[in-house]
Write a protein that holds these residues in place. Structure first.
Motif, mmCIF file in Angstrom:
data_model
loop_
_atom_site.group_PDB
_atom_site.id
_atom_site.type_symbol
_atom_site.label_atom_id
_atom_site.label_comp_id
_atom_site.label_asym_id
_atom_site.label_seq_id
_atom_site.Cartn_x
_atom_site.Cartn_y
_atom_site.Cartn_z
ATOM 1 N N PHE A 105 99.869 1.510 103.711
ATOM 2 C CA PHE A 105 98.616 1.824 104.348
ATOM 3 C C PHE A 105 97.458 0.219 103.647
ATOM 4 C CE2 PHE A 105 100.508 0.997 99.711
ATOM 5 C CZ PHE A 105 99.496 0.185 98.656
ATOM 6 N N LEU A 106 96.854 0.863 104.454
ATOM 7 C CA LEU A 106 95.805 -0.457 104.603
ATOM 8 C C LEU A 106 93.822 -0.285 103.120
ATOM 9 C CD1 LEU A 106 94.665 -0.672 108.507
ATOM 10 C CD2 LEU A 106 96.440 -2.208 107.147
ATOM 11 N N VAL A 107 93.780 -1.615 103.003
ATOM 12 C CA VAL A 107 92.973 -1.194 101.783
ATOM 13 C C VAL A 107 92.551 -2.388 101.636
ATOM 14 C CG1 VAL A 107 94.011 0.859 100.300
ATOM 15 C CG2 VAL A 107 94.698 -2.219 100.232
ATOM 16 N N GLY A 108 91.238 -2.942 101.475
ATOM 17 C CA GLY A 108 90.455 -3.640 100.971
ATOM 18 C C GLY A 108 90.122 -4.209 99.901
ATOM 19 N N GLU A 109 88.976 -4.980 99.106
ATOM 20 C CA GLU A 109 88.432 -5.213 98.173
ATOM 21 C C GLU A 109 87.637 -4.205 97.324
ATOM 22 O OE1 GLU A 109 87.907 -9.596 98.485
ATOM 23 O OE2 GLU A 109 86.157 -8.894 98.502
ATOM 24 N N VAL A 130 90.007 -9.412 101.579
ATOM 25 C CA VAL A 130 90.830 -10.137 100.333
ATOM 26 C C VAL A 130 89.346 -11.189 100.457
ATOM 27 C CG1 VAL A 130 92.040 -10.748 98.726
ATOM 28 C CG2 VAL A 130 92.733 -8.633 99.965
ATOM 29 N N THR A 131 88.720 -12.082 99.615
ATOM 30 C CA THR A 131 88.338 -12.720 99.209
ATOM 31 C C THR A 131 88.758 -14.107 99.064
ATOM 32 O OG1 THR A 131 86.881 -12.187 97.542
ATOM 33 C CG2 THR A 131 85.568 -12.256 99.526
ATOM 34 N N TRP A 149 90.606 4.864 96.061
ATOM 35 C CA TRP A 149 91.314 5.104 96.064
ATOM 36 C C TRP A 149 93.234 4.965 96.176
ATOM 37 C CZ3 TRP A 149 95.695 3.674 100.014
ATOM 38 C CH2 TRP A 149 96.087 4.809 100.906
ATOM 39 N N LEU A 150 92.932 3.549 96.362
ATOM 40 C CA LEU A 150 94.481 2.911 94.988
ATOM 41 C C LEU A 150 94.474 3.473 93.852
ATOM 42 C CD1 LEU A 150 94.935 -0.759 96.170
ATOM 43 C CD2 LEU A 150 96.879 1.273 96.812
ATOM 44 N N HIS A 151 94.240 3.569 93.473
ATOM 45 C CA HIS A 151 94.135 4.459 92.154
ATOM 46 C C HIS A 151 94.879 5.190 91.586
ATOM 47 C CE1 HIS A 151 94.106 4.472 87.815
ATOM 48 N NE2 HIS A 151 93.372 5.369 87.354
ATOM 49 N N LEU A 208 92.214 -10.234 95.189
ATOM 50 C CA LEU A 208 93.530 -9.949 95.152
ATOM 51 C C LEU A 208 94.814 -9.175 93.670
ATOM 52 C CD1 LEU A 208 96.189 -8.971 97.262
ATOM 53 C CD2 LEU A 208 96.819 -11.774 96.885
ATOM 54 N N ALA A 209 93.845 -9.692 92.967
ATOM 55 C CA ALA A 209 95.291 -9.128 91.522
ATOM 56 C C ALA A 209 93.837 -7.932 91.507
ATOM 57 C CB ALA A 209 94.436 -10.032 90.692
ATOM 58 N N ARG A 210 92.567 -7.841 91.680
ATOM 59 C CA ARG A 210 92.214 -6.198 90.977
ATOM 60 C C ARG A 210 92.558 -5.341 92.322
ATOM 61 N NH1 ARG A 210 87.373 -9.065 91.201
ATOM 62 N NH2 ARG A 210 86.729 -8.924 93.396
ATOM 63 N N ILE A 211 93.274 -5.604 93.286
ATOM 64 C CA ILE A 211 93.822 -4.978 94.399
ATOM 65 C C ILE A 211 95.240 -4.168 94.286
ATOM 66 C CG2 ILE A 211 94.787 -4.334 96.355
ATOM 67 C CD1 ILE A 211 92.196 -5.844 97.413
ATOM 68 N N ARG A 212 95.942 -5.250 93.054
ATOM 69 C CA ARG A 212 97.100 -5.175 92.501
ATOM 70 C C ARG A 212 97.147 -3.881 91.540
ATOM 71 N NH1 ARG A 212 99.805 -11.000 94.983
ATOM 72 N NH2 ARG A 212 100.260 -9.631 97.053
#
Length: 171
Positions: free
Chosen positions: A94-98, A125-126, A105-107, A131-135
C-alpha cells in the motif's frame, strides 16, 4: 630494402581496418573475449534456490534520516476508483502519506493489512517524526519511506492511500 618495411606497415594498417569491430576487452592485453568469458563461468544450479521467498532484514536500516524527506510529485491524497488488476504473484502493498486521510485509513485497515501481509510505502514524509506517526497508525506492519512516482506512473494512479494486490487496486 626500404620498400619492404613500408609495404609491411601499410599491410598491417589495412589488416587492422579489415577486422570486424573489436570490443575493448579484445584489444586489451590478456583481455577476455565474451565467448571465452561465458564458457569459463560455472553452470547455474537452479536446485540451490530456496523453496520459499526470503525476506530482507529491514532492521539493519535503523537510521532512515538519510532518505528523508520523501516527496512523490505524481501523487497526492485523494479518492481513487477501485479497479481490477491481473498481476499474479504480486504481494500486497500500500501507499500512504503523512496526511490525516492516510493516517485514518491506516488505523482503520491495520488489522486487515497485517493479516494479508501487506507492506507499506510512505510516499510523502517530511521527517522522522512524520514517519513515526505513520508507523504508529499501523503497528507491526513494515512501512518504508519511498518515492512513489514510478509506481504511480506504471499503475496510472494519482492519489493515495491505496492498497495494491494481485487482483485489485482499492482504497
Amino acid at each position: 630494402m626500404k620498400r619492404i618495411p613500408s609495404a609491411y606497415n601499410f599491410a598491417m594498417l589495412l589488416a587492422a581496418f579489415a577486422q570486424p569491430g573489436l570490443s575493448f576487452a579484445e584489444v586489451q592485453p590478456g583481455g577476455f573475449t565474451r565467448p571465452q568469458f561465458e564458457a569459463s563461468r560455472p553452470p547455474i544450479n537452479n536446485k540451490t534456490q530456496p523453496a520459499r521467498a526470503i525476506h530482507a532484514d529491514l532492521s539493519a536500516f535503523a537510521d532512515e534520516t538519510w532518505i528523508l524527506p520523501v516527496r512523490s510529485s505524481h501523487l497526492s491524497p485523494g479518492q481513487i476508483t477501485t479497479r481490477t488488476l491481473d498481476m499474479p504473484g504480486l504481494q500486497p502493498f500500500f501507499l500512504v502519506g503523512e496526511d490525516p486521510q492516510s493516517l485514518a485509513w491506516l488505523h482503520q485497515r491495520a488489522t486487515e493489512l497485517q493479516e494479508m501481509g501487506a507492506a507499506g510505502l510512505a510516499v510523502v514524509v517530511t521527517d522522522t517524526q512524520a514517519l513515526a506517526r505513520i508507523r504508529a497508525a499501523a503497528p507491526g506492519i513494515t512501512i518504508l519511506p519511498v518515492n512513489g512516482n514510478d509506481i504511480a506512473s506504471r499503475l496510472k494512479i494519482e492519489h493515495y492511500p491505496v492498497l495494491i494486490t494481485a487482483t485489485s487496486l482499492e482504497q
